[in-house]
Design a protein around this motif. Structure first.
Motif, PDB file in Angstrom:
ATOM      1  N   VAL B 423       2.288  -8.076   8.628  1.00  0.00           N
ATOM      2  CA  VAL B 423       2.113  -6.705   8.142  1.00  0.00           C
ATOM      3  C   VAL B 423       3.462  -6.105   7.747  1.00  0.00           C
ATOM      4  O   VAL B 423       4.517  -6.535   8.213  1.00  0.00           O
ATOM      5  CB  VAL B 423       1.419  -5.778   9.176  1.00  0.00           C
ATOM      6  CG1 VAL B 423       0.009  -6.251   9.450  1.00  0.00           C
ATOM      7  CG2 VAL B 423       2.235  -5.689  10.444  1.00  0.00           C
ATOM      8  N   LEU B 424       3.370  -5.111   6.891  1.00  0.00           N
ATOM      9  CA  LEU B 424       4.568  -4.397   6.458  1.00  0.00           C
ATOM     10  C   LEU B 424       4.181  -2.938   6.266  1.00  0.00           C
ATOM     11  O   LEU B 424       3.164  -2.639   5.635  1.00  0.00           O
ATOM     12  CB  LEU B 424       5.060  -4.972   5.120  1.00  0.00           C
ATOM     13  CG  LEU B 424       6.217  -4.234   4.459  1.00  0.00           C
ATOM     14  CD1 LEU B 424       7.525  -4.502   5.225  1.00  0.00           C
ATOM     15  CD2 LEU B 424       6.381  -4.663   3.002  1.00  0.00           C
ATOM     16  N   ASP B 425       4.987  -2.041   6.830  1.00  0.00           N
ATOM     17  CA  ASP B 425       4.773  -0.621   6.565  1.00  0.00           C
ATOM     18  C   ASP B 425       5.769  -0.200   5.506  1.00  0.00           C
ATOM     19  O   ASP B 425       6.980  -0.383   5.657  1.00  0.00           O
ATOM     20  CB  ASP B 425       4.976   0.198   7.854  1.00  0.00           C
ATOM     21  CG  ASP B 425       3.872  -0.098   8.864  1.00  0.00           C
ATOM     22  OD1 ASP B 425       2.706  -0.216   8.443  1.00  0.00           O
ATOM     23  OD2 ASP B 425       4.192  -0.253  10.062  1.00  0.00           O
ATOM     24  N   TYR B 426       5.235   0.336   4.429  1.00  0.00           N
ATOM     25  CA  TYR B 426       6.104   0.705   3.307  1.00  0.00           C
ATOM     26  C   TYR B 426       5.615   2.030   2.735  1.00  0.00           C
ATOM     27  O   TYR B 426       4.431   2.152   2.374  1.00  0.00           O
ATOM     28  CB  TYR B 426       6.053  -0.406   2.245  1.00  0.00           C
ATOM     29  CG  TYR B 426       6.843  -0.122   0.992  1.00  0.00           C
ATOM     30  CD1 TYR B 426       8.216  -0.333   0.942  1.00  0.00           C
ATOM     31  CD2 TYR B 426       6.204   0.378  -0.142  1.00  0.00           C
ATOM     32  CE1 TYR B 426       8.947  -0.057  -0.202  1.00  0.00           C
ATOM     33  CE2 TYR B 426       6.917   0.651  -1.292  1.00  0.00           C
ATOM     34  CZ  TYR B 426       8.282   0.436  -1.312  1.00  0.00           C
ATOM     35  OH  TYR B 426       9.002   0.703  -2.459  1.00  0.00           O
ATOM     36  N   ASN B 427       6.499   2.988   2.679  1.00  0.00           N
ATOM     37  CA  ASN B 427       6.171   4.315   2.152  1.00  0.00           C
ATOM     38  C   ASN B 427       4.878   4.879   2.741  1.00  0.00           C
ATOM     39  O   ASN B 427       4.015   5.375   2.019  1.00  0.00           O
ATOM     40  CB  ASN B 427       6.055   4.270   0.623  1.00  0.00           C
ATOM     41  CG  ASN B 427       7.419   4.357  -0.035  1.00  0.00           C
ATOM     42  OD1 ASN B 427       8.439   4.517   0.649  1.00  0.00           O
ATOM     43  ND2 ASN B 427       7.463   4.225  -1.348  1.00  0.00           N
ATOM     44  N   GLY B 428       4.756   4.733   4.045  1.00  0.00           N
ATOM     45  CA  GLY B 428       3.627   5.350   4.725  1.00  0.00           C
ATOM     46  C   GLY B 428       2.316   4.593   4.623  1.00  0.00           C
ATOM     47  O   GLY B 428       1.274   5.108   5.037  1.00  0.00           O
ATOM     48  N   ARG B 429       2.351   3.378   4.081  1.00  0.00           N
ATOM     49  CA  ARG B 429       1.101   2.627   3.994  1.00  0.00           C
ATOM     50  C   ARG B 429       1.322   1.264   4.647  1.00  0.00           C
ATOM     51  O   ARG B 429       2.407   0.696   4.547  1.00  0.00           O
ATOM     52  CB  ARG B 429       0.722   2.463   2.517  1.00  0.00           C
ATOM     53  CG  ARG B 429      -0.648   1.851   2.299  1.00  0.00           C
ATOM     54  CD  ARG B 429      -0.977   1.772   0.799  1.00  0.00           C
ATOM     55  NE  ARG B 429      -1.828   0.611   0.554  1.00  0.00           N
ATOM     56  CZ  ARG B 429      -2.061   0.084  -0.634  1.00  0.00           C
ATOM     57  NH1 ARG B 429      -1.493   0.599  -1.716  1.00  0.00           N
ATOM     58  NH2 ARG B 429      -2.850  -0.960  -0.764  1.00  0.00           N
ATOM     59  N   ARG B 430       0.291   0.757   5.282  1.00  0.00           N
ATOM     60  CA  ARG B 430       0.396  -0.563   5.915  1.00  0.00           C
ATOM     61  C   ARG B 430      -0.194  -1.619   4.993  1.00  0.00           C
ATOM     62  O   ARG B 430      -1.298  -1.458   4.468  1.00  0.00           O
ATOM     63  CB  ARG B 430      -0.332  -0.563   7.262  1.00  0.00           C
ATOM     64  CG  ARG B 430      -0.435  -1.959   7.874  1.00  0.00           C
ATOM     65  CD  ARG B 430      -0.546  -1.929   9.372  1.00  0.00           C
ATOM     66  NE  ARG B 430       0.685  -1.443  10.000  1.00  0.00           N
ATOM     67  CZ  ARG B 430       0.956  -1.555  11.304  1.00  0.00           C
ATOM     68  NH1 ARG B 430       0.081  -2.124  12.112  1.00  0.00           N
ATOM     69  NH2 ARG B 430       2.082  -1.102  11.799  1.00  0.00           N
ATOM     70  N   TYR B 431       0.560  -2.657   4.789  1.00  0.00           N
ATOM     71  CA  TYR B 431       0.127  -3.775   3.937  1.00  0.00           C
ATOM     72  C   TYR B 431      -0.042  -5.023   4.796  1.00  0.00           C
ATOM     73  O   TYR B 431       0.724  -5.244   5.741  1.00  0.00           O
ATOM     74  CB  TYR B 431       1.162  -4.043   2.834  1.00  0.00           C
ATOM     75  CG  TYR B 431       1.340  -2.873   1.894  1.00  0.00           C
ATOM     76  CD1 TYR B 431       0.587  -2.789   0.730  1.00  0.00           C
ATOM     77  CD2 TYR B 431       2.241  -1.853   2.185  1.00  0.00           C
ATOM     78  CE1 TYR B 431       0.735  -1.699  -0.136  1.00  0.00           C
ATOM     79  CE2 TYR B 431       2.391  -0.769   1.334  1.00  0.00           C
ATOM     80  CZ  TYR B 431       1.647  -0.697   0.167  1.00  0.00           C
ATOM     81  OH  TYR B 431       1.795   0.377  -0.673  1.00  0.00           O
ATOM     82  N   THR B 432      -1.031  -5.836   4.432  1.00  0.00           N
ATOM     83  CA  THR B 432      -1.338  -7.047   5.200  1.00  0.00           C
ATOM     84  C   THR B 432      -1.146  -8.264   4.311  1.00  0.00           C
ATOM     85  O   THR B 432      -1.554  -8.247   3.147  1.00  0.00           O
ATOM     86  CB  THR B 432      -2.806  -7.003   5.664  1.00  0.00           C
ATOM     87  OG1 THR B 432      -3.016  -5.783   6.381  1.00  0.00           O
ATOM     88  CG2 THR B 432      -3.136  -8.186   6.561  1.00  0.00           C
ATOM     89  N   PHE B 433      -0.556  -9.302   4.877  1.00  0.00           N
ATOM     90  CA  PHE B 433      -0.296 -10.506   4.081  1.00  0.00           C
ATOM     91  C   PHE B 433      -0.784 -11.748   4.814  1.00  0.00           C
ATOM     92  O   PHE B 433      -0.739 -11.813   6.035  1.00  0.00           O
ATOM     93  CB  PHE B 433       1.202 -10.635   3.786  1.00  0.00           C
ATOM     94  CG  PHE B 433       1.738  -9.440   3.061  1.00  0.00           C
ATOM     95  CD1 PHE B 433       1.557  -9.306   1.691  1.00  0.00           C
ATOM     96  CD2 PHE B 433       2.388  -8.422   3.749  1.00  0.00           C
ATOM     97  CE1 PHE B 433       2.026  -8.188   1.012  1.00  0.00           C
ATOM     98  CE2 PHE B 433       2.862  -7.299   3.091  1.00  0.00           C
ATOM     99  CZ  PHE B 433       2.681  -7.184   1.719  1.00  0.00           C
ATOM    100  N   CYS B 434      -1.171 -12.734   4.016  1.00  0.00           N
ATOM    101  CA  CYS B 434      -1.691 -13.965   4.607  1.00  0.00           C
ATOM    102  C   CYS B 434      -0.568 -14.899   5.026  1.00  0.00           C
ATOM    103  O   CYS B 434      -0.802 -15.827   5.796  1.00  0.00           O
ATOM    104  CB  CYS B 434      -2.610 -14.673   3.607  1.00  0.00           C
ATOM    105  SG  CYS B 434      -1.734 -15.304   2.170  1.00  0.00           S
ATOM    106  N   SER B 435       0.624 -14.693   4.494  1.00  0.00           N
ATOM    107  CA  SER B 435       1.687 -15.670   4.742  1.00  0.00           C
ATOM    108  C   SER B 435       3.043 -14.997   4.611  1.00  0.00           C
ATOM    109  O   SER B 435       3.159 -13.923   3.999  1.00  0.00           O
ATOM    110  CB  SER B 435       1.585 -16.806   3.716  1.00  0.00           C
ATOM    111  OG  SER B 435       1.722 -16.257   2.412  1.00  0.00           O
ATOM    112  N   VAL B 436       4.037 -15.669   5.147  1.00  0.00           N
ATOM    113  CA  VAL B 436       5.404 -15.133   5.069  1.00  0.00           C
ATOM    114  C   VAL B 436       5.864 -15.030   3.605  1.00  0.00           C
ATOM    115  O   VAL B 436       6.418 -14.005   3.191  1.00  0.00           O
ATOM    116  CB  VAL B 436       6.371 -15.993   5.925  1.00  0.00           C
ATOM    117  CG1 VAL B 436       7.807 -15.521   5.762  1.00  0.00           C
ATOM    118  CG2 VAL B 436       5.951 -15.943   7.387  1.00  0.00           C
ATOM    119  N   PRO B 437       5.644 -16.061   2.773  1.00  0.00           N
ATOM    120  CA  PRO B 437       6.085 -15.921   1.374  1.00  0.00           C
ATOM    121  C   PRO B 437       5.353 -14.801   0.617  1.00  0.00           C
ATOM    122  O   PRO B 437       5.959 -14.130  -0.223  1.00  0.00           O
ATOM    123  CB  PRO B 437       5.787 -17.295   0.764  1.00  0.00           C
ATOM    124  CG  PRO B 437       5.858 -18.240   1.923  1.00  0.00           C
ATOM    125  CD  PRO B 437       5.259 -17.470   3.062  1.00  0.00           C
TER     126      PRO B 437
END
Lengths: 358, 506
Positions: B423-437
């Protein structure tokens, strides 16, 4: 050579290439085709099957492309395509009168290349280049040899139009036109090299041709309008500027008038190549006039917009053509006076606009 | 024939670069469309394509190729060859057409972007051929798919997939818009031609063409092998562009662009080609595994290509990419089969006892890792409890590749240390990713992706109503007749292992 994509044996093709259904009577099954074409009453033509509704990104919400809506490319398309003042409800209803598909385009052009190969072959067998007056060759060095730079700008401009157009029916016609320009450029290069082998000089080198294009006073009006054409980024304006103003004017000098003057100066080869290549120019005028008529019929309110763009671009284009025509006065048997060519450009332009319904 | 050889005059058509006078360089080649990465105009004039062709040669070759491929289609259209093809293979074809036909057409827009905004005349000319090529590929594939409509109504997806919000179509649009339709000319040369067309199209077009011929699908085999001959030509625009960037101190930027698009291509092609080759192709014709194809066509080729250009292997090569070759597409297959109503083709489970032996051979440990999930699904299928094999909820979807997150399956198979997505929090929104790349790509250019929503974001945000499986299917444009189902009617679950000598005797 190639054949058109096969059509259903239950249908027949009329002389215009349109396929009509074998029967539209009650109880007959609707022709099976792409669901996005809706409830069609006739079987779509092969041209329509491979062209209709390919631009999934046009007027797509929230943005044309599947990324942040505010990426530069999304904003570019939203501004210059969706945001263009030239809009009609359904661009998908436009048809290129030649109904070109990739397959029919390459088949047609392959045949036409055979024609030019045959022409060149015949003249080369007669050692044609040796018969040319050196003063004519010198005139060609000023107008014909450097023309590939101008043609290349028209190639670039057609490619811009193609990538920005709101339907594949327009995109494809523009992209095929870009292919035509590449073709013309290659014949200019072929003839330039050929002339250099017989007449020496620097006809077969790039630098002198580029210097003429960049510095010769007679080229500057054309060069200016062409460079400005590159930055006419609104898709509608780029269409009008290229195909309803700049290209018809410059083609008249660089292909048609040049062919006439070549004939008068004993250069039947250049004249014959020019006549064959001008068929491509005629096709450009056909679809362009059809597109203008289509837009005017779809929404009469676009008339002042189209007229404004025509007005903005046609005078600089005519001035470019007139200045280039001046170069033909150096031929041993000079071409028509520049003013006469300018009149012809304006007359032909009026005729094209009449075709457009403008 | 005219006397002069192409080589005598060709350079005059390449050297059409000039100094702009009436408009500025930035006006004519704006960064948004061109992005020269600060490399001066005249440096680009050295751009030199390795493959040269004249217009006359082009139209002759292409007219002949089209005549040949269309006549195969015409002949096959009058036969029953398509109806007789294996059901799984037909699914592979239907998946291919939906994901590839229209994207190839719009690759013509990427080509015309390079042909207008590329920084050298020689490059613009090559891209002009590329524009024409891609027009061909879009049209000919659409035409072939259209000719199947009477036999296979789902061939309609060849035309409409990209107009829908079906999740696989979103993933395809996301990849291809990022790669070319929504990309600048210089990035497109590296990401479309150098990264994608020299490797991944080989995989799909040559690898699948070989399978097609073995399966007896002459139509598809002739089509895609003919397409690949064009790809092989216009793919060569990447190399000279890369050389100029590297020579002008932009190696790091070039490296980033390639790493970004290699990873994204890998994920979508694991989904498309991985499933088609390993699960949908009939076992008798499944000589090479997807992993073997990847090793041959991608791993080896890219390693050579990278070495030749003095580039480094992508930072994720060993730890993430080579590792995923063993499990990622198997995990996707489980997910796609389970969520089969959400795709426009009929996924073939492809896990009969004989097929499982093949998997064990090609992917040692497959039965213990992935096979055990299929044991349960097969048991349910045999008991007729099909509802147990269908979804009631939604998976997480990756904010980069737009493909459902399958980390739990990777973890369960022993390849990942955690089931948790990144996961990454960016500009107040949480993003989810399947992989490190995937997360790294986002972080490298967040402005390109941050404003985008995945299909699950749209569901949670209330854009999809009602927020149920039925509502989502409607949002995705799938009618009940179009929703995918098991390709063989669960025959695989009831199949028994063939006698050991059967294959040899046959």
């Amino acid at each position: 050579m190639t054949t058109a994509p096969p059509t259903s044996s239950a249908a027949h093709t009329d002389p215009t290439g349109m396929v009509t259904p074998a029967s539209a009577g009650p109880g007959r099954r609707r022709p099976r085709t792409w669901s996005l074409l809706g409830d069609v009453r006739r079987k779509p033509t092969p041209y329509e099957i491979v062209t209709s509704r390919f631009h999934y990104h046009f007027r797509r919400q929230p943005a044309p492309f599947e990324m942040s809506p505010d990426t530069p490319l999304n904003l570019w398309y939203l501004k210059h395509r969706e945001g263009s003042p030239l809009q009609v409800e359904d661009w998908e209803a436009f048809r290129d009168p030649d109904k070109l598909t990739y397959q029919s385009y390459v088949a047609r052009q392959a045949d036409s290349e055979v024609v030019i190969d045959g022409i060149v072959d015949q003249y080369e067998a007669r050692d044609h280049d040796a018969s040319l007056d050196p003063r004519w060759v010198a005139a060609l060095a000023k107008i014909y040899v450097p023309s590939r730079f101008a043609l290349h700008v028209m190639q670039m401009s057609a490619l811009y139009l193609g990538q920005m157009a709101p339907s594949a029916f327009i995109t494809n016609a523009a992209h095929f036109q870009a292919g035509d320009e590449l073709r013309r450029i290659q014949w200019v290069a072929y003839r330039s090299k050929s002339l250099s082998l017989c007449h020496g000089g620097n006809l077969g080198e790039s630098k002198p041709a580029r210097e003429v294009w960049e510095q010769h006073v007679a080229w500057q009006p054309a060069r200016e309008v062409l460079e400005r054409l590159l930055v006419a980024y609104d898709w509608g304006e780029s269409f009008v500027a290229l195909n309803l103003a700049v290209k018809p004017a410059l083609d008249l000098v660089l292909t048609d008038t040049l062919a006439e003057v070549a004939e008068a100066n004993g250069d039947g080869l250049l004249a014959a190549i020019g006549r064959e290549l001008s068929l491509d120019g005629s096709r450009s005028k056909r679809w362009s006039a059809a597109l203008a008529r289509f837009a005017l019929e779809a929404d009469p309110q676009v008339r002042p917009l189209l007229e404004g763009w025509v007005q903005r671009w046609s005078e600089p284009a005519a001035r470019g053509a007139e200045a280039l025509a001046g170069l033909l006065s150096d031929a041993p048997r000079p071409g028509p006076a520049a003013a006469e060519v300018a009149t012809k450009v304006r007359d032909q332009h009026q005729a094209l606009l009449a075709e457009c319904g403008l | 024939m005219p006397k002069l050889a192409r080589s005598q005059w060709y350079d005059l058509t390449r050297d059409m670069n000039w100094d702009l006078r009436y408009v500025s360089e930035e006006e004519a080649f704006p960064t948004d469309m061109s992005d020269a990465r600060g490399v001066p105009a005249q440096e680009w004039w050295r751009w030199d394509e390795p493959y040269k062709i004249s217009y006359g040669e082009y139209v002759h070759n292409q007219a002949d190729k089209d005549a040949s491929v269309y006549s195969v289609n015409s002949a096959i259209g009058r036969s029953h060859i398509f109806e007789d093809l294996d059901a799984g293979w037909r699914s592979a074809i239907v998946a291919h057409y939906g994901a590839i036909a229209v994207p190839e057409y719009v690759a013509g827009i990427g080509e015309s972007r390079m042909a207008r905004f590329g920084r050298a005349a020689a490059w613009r000319n090559m891209a002009t051929y590329g524009t024409l090529d891609e027009t061909r590929h879009g049209q000919i594939q659409a035409y072939f798919a259209h000719s199947l409509l009477d036999k296979e109504p789902r061939a309609d997806w060849a035309h409409k997939a990209l107009h829908t919000n079906e999740w696989g179509a979103i993933a395809a649009r996301s990849l291809f818009d990022d790669m070319f339709t929504g990309n600048d000319a210089v990035s497109t040369a590296l990401q479309l031609t150098f990264t994608f067309e020299t490797g991944f199209t080989n995989l799909q077009f040559l690898g699948m063409a070989a399978d097609a011929l073995k399966v007896g699908d002459v139509d598809f085999g002739a089509l895609i092998s003919s397409i690949q001959t064009d790809e092989a030509r216009h793919a060569q625009q990447g190399e000279p562009t890369l050389r100029i960037l590297v020579a002008n101190g932009q190696k790091q930027e070039a490296q980033r662009l390639i790493e970004h698009m290699f990873w994204r291509s890998w994920h979508v092609f694991a989904l498309l080609t991985g499933l088609s080759m390993d699960y949908y192709t009939p076992l008798e014709q499944r000589n090479h595994s997807f992993k073997e194809f990847m090793n041959e066509w991608i791993v080896k080729q890219f390693m050579d290509q990278f070495r030749d250009f003095g580039m480094d292997l992508p930072w994720y090569w060993e730890e993430h990419f080579l590792s995923e070759l063993d499990w990622y597409h198997h995990a996707l297959h489980l997910g796609v089969w389970f969520w089969r109503p959400t795709v426009w083709w009929n996924p073939d489970a492809g896990v009969s006892p004989d097929e499982r032996d093949w998997f064990e051979d090609k992917y040692p440990g497959w039965n213990d890792s992935f096979g055990r999930w299929w044991d349960v699904i097969g048991e349910n299928a045999r008991r007729g409890e099909i509802a147990q094999t269908l979804p009631e909820t939604f998976p997480m979807v990756c904010n980069m590749c737009q493909i459902p997150v399958v980390t739990p399956a990777g973890y369960a198979a022993g390849y990942l240390s955690s089931t948790v997505p990144h996961v990454l929090d960016y500009n107040g929104r949480r993003y989810t990713f399947c992989s490190v790349p995937c997360k790294w790509i986002f972080e490298s250019s967040p402005e390109r992706f941050a404003g985008h929503t995945t299909i699950v974001d749209r569901l949670l945000g209330g854009e999809i109503q009602p927020p149920t499986v039925e509502g989502a299917l409607r949002y995705m444009g799938l009618s009940p007749e179009e929703c995918g189902d098991d390709a063989t009617g669960y025959a695989w679950a009831h199949a028994t292992r063939s006698a050991p000598s059967a294959a040899g005797v046959a």
